[in-house]
Design an enzyme around this catalytic site. Structure first.
Site: not given
Length: 351
Positions: A160, A343, A239
């Site tokens: 990520r 995130e 998420s």
């Protein structure tokens, strides 16, 4: 190039949250994108880049500067090479690659947002990451003031993360090139156990591309991870927290906390992450810390379908959302000694 003033940014985000921008510019060509960026840089104006808005948390006060909505279009297939303009809708692009019989991104179906955001976040799900297929990213370098081509290695991809995320003020992604696979209508080998189970096959097997895509879409929809204007569980950024990656020492301490809280028989999720590190599940942590599906009484709550998604039930403010996020972070840390990291990108606010 469209220009508006004092315009709310909430409609451009999947959270449907955020105050107005002093100026909102919508660019439909690379030249317009570059011109808007250069103008902001030349005048010292703060600049906010918006693609699909699926990874943004914008403060209630909005953004004092120029918000640049990148709405470029371009989908080109040459054999197994796919070129996408940054503004292309990602989930539509995935559908078209599956229709063309090409494998490599089929398990990334249903992910909201634009193609240009995929290398920034190194978007991944259900056993696939875009870093496995991206060969080149064309971007405007705000430092050198020129368009540059970055190879896969230049992008410095990790979980990520990427060079673009590490230095967010430098690059503006314009186009992304992928190298896909012609496997005779079959998917790439399935790497995610849940997907394989749903398809009735073993991990590592290939299945028809359409079956892989449709299965992933069903799995995502069951977790509220496919956009639906009528379903507030999808008024989210997907998420909200990344899965923590711990050193072996940190993971040992975490296991001890789990045993103290939940009993010796309970083993937390653990996945090898290389270099003496272990990845565990943020969703598991949240749930076991007491934040179950649907948690909350206010206008911002945990999704009723997935503990990893924080949602706007329709009347929330960004502060409502952040209050919930902070409560979850504090609760997980108190319970297990692990600090969750958000995130989505925050604009004008922070946890």
């Amino acid at each position: 190039m469209q220009e508006l003033h004092d315009t709310p940014l909430a409609p451009l985000t999947t959270f449907r949250l955020g105050g107005p921008a002093t100026r909102l510019v919508t660019a439909t060509t690379d030249a317009e994108v570059i011109a808007a960026v250069r103008e902001a840089d030349d005048t010292g104006t703060p600049l906010l880049l918006i693609g699909g808005g699926s990874n943004l948390v914008i403060g209630d006060k909005g953004f004092d500067g120029t918000a640049l909505h990148i709405a470029t279009r371009g989908f080109s297939l040459d054999g197994t090479t796919l070129d996408l303009a940054a503004g292309e809708i990602w989930t539509d692009a995935v559908a078209r690659t599956v229709e063309a019989g090409l494998a490599g991104v089929e398990c990334l179906a249903g992910i909201p947002g634009s193609a240009g955001a995929t290398p920034i976040q190194n978007v991944g799900a259900y056993g696939q990451e875009v870093s496995a297929t991206i060969t080149e990213v064309t971007a405007y370098d705000r430092r050198s003031r020129e368009t540059v081509a970055l190879s896969n290695a230049d992008c410095a991809f990790s979980y990520r993360h990427s060079r673009f995320k590490a230095d967010p003020e430098r690059y503006v992604v314009l186009r992304v090139r992928f190298e896909l696979e012609d496997a005779g209508g079959l998917s790439a080998p399935l790497r995610y156990a849940e997907t394989a189970r749903a398809l009735g096959v073993e991990a590592g097997d290939r299945v028809p591309l359409t079956a892989a895509r449709e299965t992933v879409l069903k799995l995502r929809a069951g977790k509220g991870m496919v956009l639906d204007p009528e379903d507030h569980d999808t008024w989210s950024a997907g998420s909200f927290f990344t899965n923590p990656i711990l050193t072996d020492e940190q993971f040992a301490a975490f296991r001890s906390r789990v045993a103290e809280r939940l009993g010796d028989a309970v083993e937390p999720p653990a996945f090898p992450a290389g270099d003496g590190r272990v990845k565990t599940s943020a969703a598991w942590l949240i749930d076991k810390a007491g934040f179950t599906k649907g948690y909350g009484t206010g206008p911002a709550r945990i999704s009723t379908k997935h503990t990893l998604a924080l949602t706007n039930r329709g009347e929330a403010t960004t502060e409502d959302l952040l209050a919930l996020a902070r409560e979850v972070v504090a609760g997980v840390h108190d319970a297990f000694g692990v600090t969750l990291v958000n995130e989505p990108v925050t604009v004008g606010v922070s946890l």
